[in-house]
Scaffold this motif. Sequence first.
Motif, PDB file in Angstrom:
ATOM      1  N   GLY A  16       0.780  -1.237   0.000  1.00 10.08           N
ATOM      2  CA  GLY A  16       0.000   0.000   0.000  1.00 10.08           C
ATOM      3  C   GLY A  16       0.803   1.273   0.000  1.00 10.08           C
ATOM      4  N   MET A  18       2.645   4.367  -1.414  1.00  7.29           N
ATOM      5  CA  MET A  18       2.434   5.177  -2.621  1.00  7.29           C
ATOM      6  C   MET A  18       1.152   4.790  -3.366  1.00  7.29           C
ATOM      7  SD  MET A  18       6.232   5.860  -4.266  1.00  7.29           S
ATOM      8  CE  MET A  18       5.667   7.286  -5.215  1.00  7.29           C
ATOM      9  N   LYS A  19       0.163   4.268  -2.649  1.00 10.56           N
ATOM     10  CA  LYS A  19      -1.055   3.795  -3.309  1.00 10.56           C
ATOM     11  C   LYS A  19      -1.827   4.925  -3.995  1.00 10.56           C
ATOM     12  CE  LYS A  19      -3.856   4.061   0.925  1.00 10.56           C
ATOM     13  NZ  LYS A  19      -4.704   3.280   1.869  1.00 10.56           N
ATOM     14  N   ASP A  20      -1.599   6.171  -3.557  1.00  6.99           N
ATOM     15  CA  ASP A  20      -2.307   7.291  -4.174  1.00  6.99           C
ATOM     16  C   ASP A  20      -1.605   7.824  -5.410  1.00  6.99           C
ATOM     17  OD1 ASP A  20      -4.297   7.205  -2.237  1.00  6.99           O
ATOM     18  OD2 ASP A  20      -3.190   8.532  -0.882  1.00  6.99           O
ATOM     19  N   SER A  21      -0.379   7.339  -5.679  1.00  2.00           N
ATOM     20  CA  SER A  21       0.345   7.855  -6.835  1.00  2.00           C
ATOM     21  C   SER A  21       0.856   6.798  -7.794  1.00  2.00           C
ATOM     22  CB  SER A  21       1.539   8.723  -6.391  1.00  2.00           C
ATOM     23  OG  SER A  21       2.015   8.416  -5.130  1.00  2.00           O
ATOM     24  N   GLU A  23      -0.109   2.986  -9.716  1.00  2.00           N
ATOM     25  CA  GLU A  23      -0.978   1.847 -10.022  1.00  2.00           C
ATOM     26  C   GLU A  23      -0.113   0.768 -10.652  1.00  2.00           C
ATOM     27  OE1 GLU A  23      -4.651   0.598 -13.001  1.00  2.00           O
ATOM     28  OE2 GLU A  23      -4.181   2.717 -12.684  1.00  2.00           O
TER      29      GLU A  23
END
Length: 238
Positions: A16, A18-21, A23
């Motif tokens: 999880g 760097m899950k916001d930046s 994929e």
Amino acid sequence: MSYLNTKPLIYGFEQGMMKDSVELTFDYPAKIAAALLNDEIDIGLIPVAVIPEMKEYHIIGNHCISSENEVASVCLFSEVLLNDIETVLLDYQSRTSVKLAQILMKEYWKISPVIKNGDEDFRTAIKGKTAAVVIGDRALEQRKISTYQYDLGSAWKEYTNLPFVFAAWVSNKELPESFIKAFDNVNAFGLDNLQKVIAQNPYEAYDLLTYYTNNIKFTLRDDKRKAINLFLDKLNDQ
């Protein structure tokens, strides 16, 4: 890449980080390289042989897939000695490894077999005087089958006295330094938690602790950048 040798580098992402930046997408090396060339992804852990084909490239971070001696998972497999090999089938999943094999056959081993591209079932054709370059997890399994195995990492080291970089993190566009630093830290997280990585990826064909500490080397040092340049120069001479 969907190989065991990448698991330490992607472990942090899978947890999880760097899950916001970031994929994640998985495939074998040649397909990841094609996606990067086609701008379908922004960063790929790609075979270094693809680099000359890129309009723009940036090797990012300080991690890679490399060897400093025996790599174990990139080999020429055969039932006969090198000089008796008449045909070599090339693994369709990676371009760097097959190019390396061709350089070694021509310049180091001094053999000139017939070269053919392998299909999905090419390992079954390793018999008699037909050999094959096999990479990744399938190579670790093939070690238990073939009579002879010629390790490409060891051969390159003997030939050049340099390590070999099979794959590096490459982007097709310039990225912010803050992103690269965070990305590199995620890579390092998996290397700091190898036992957890191994527990998450049970594998019977080969001891993964040996693989991740003795065979695969993950740090992109200056001598490895030199090795990349030498390899790319040799590609131009082919």
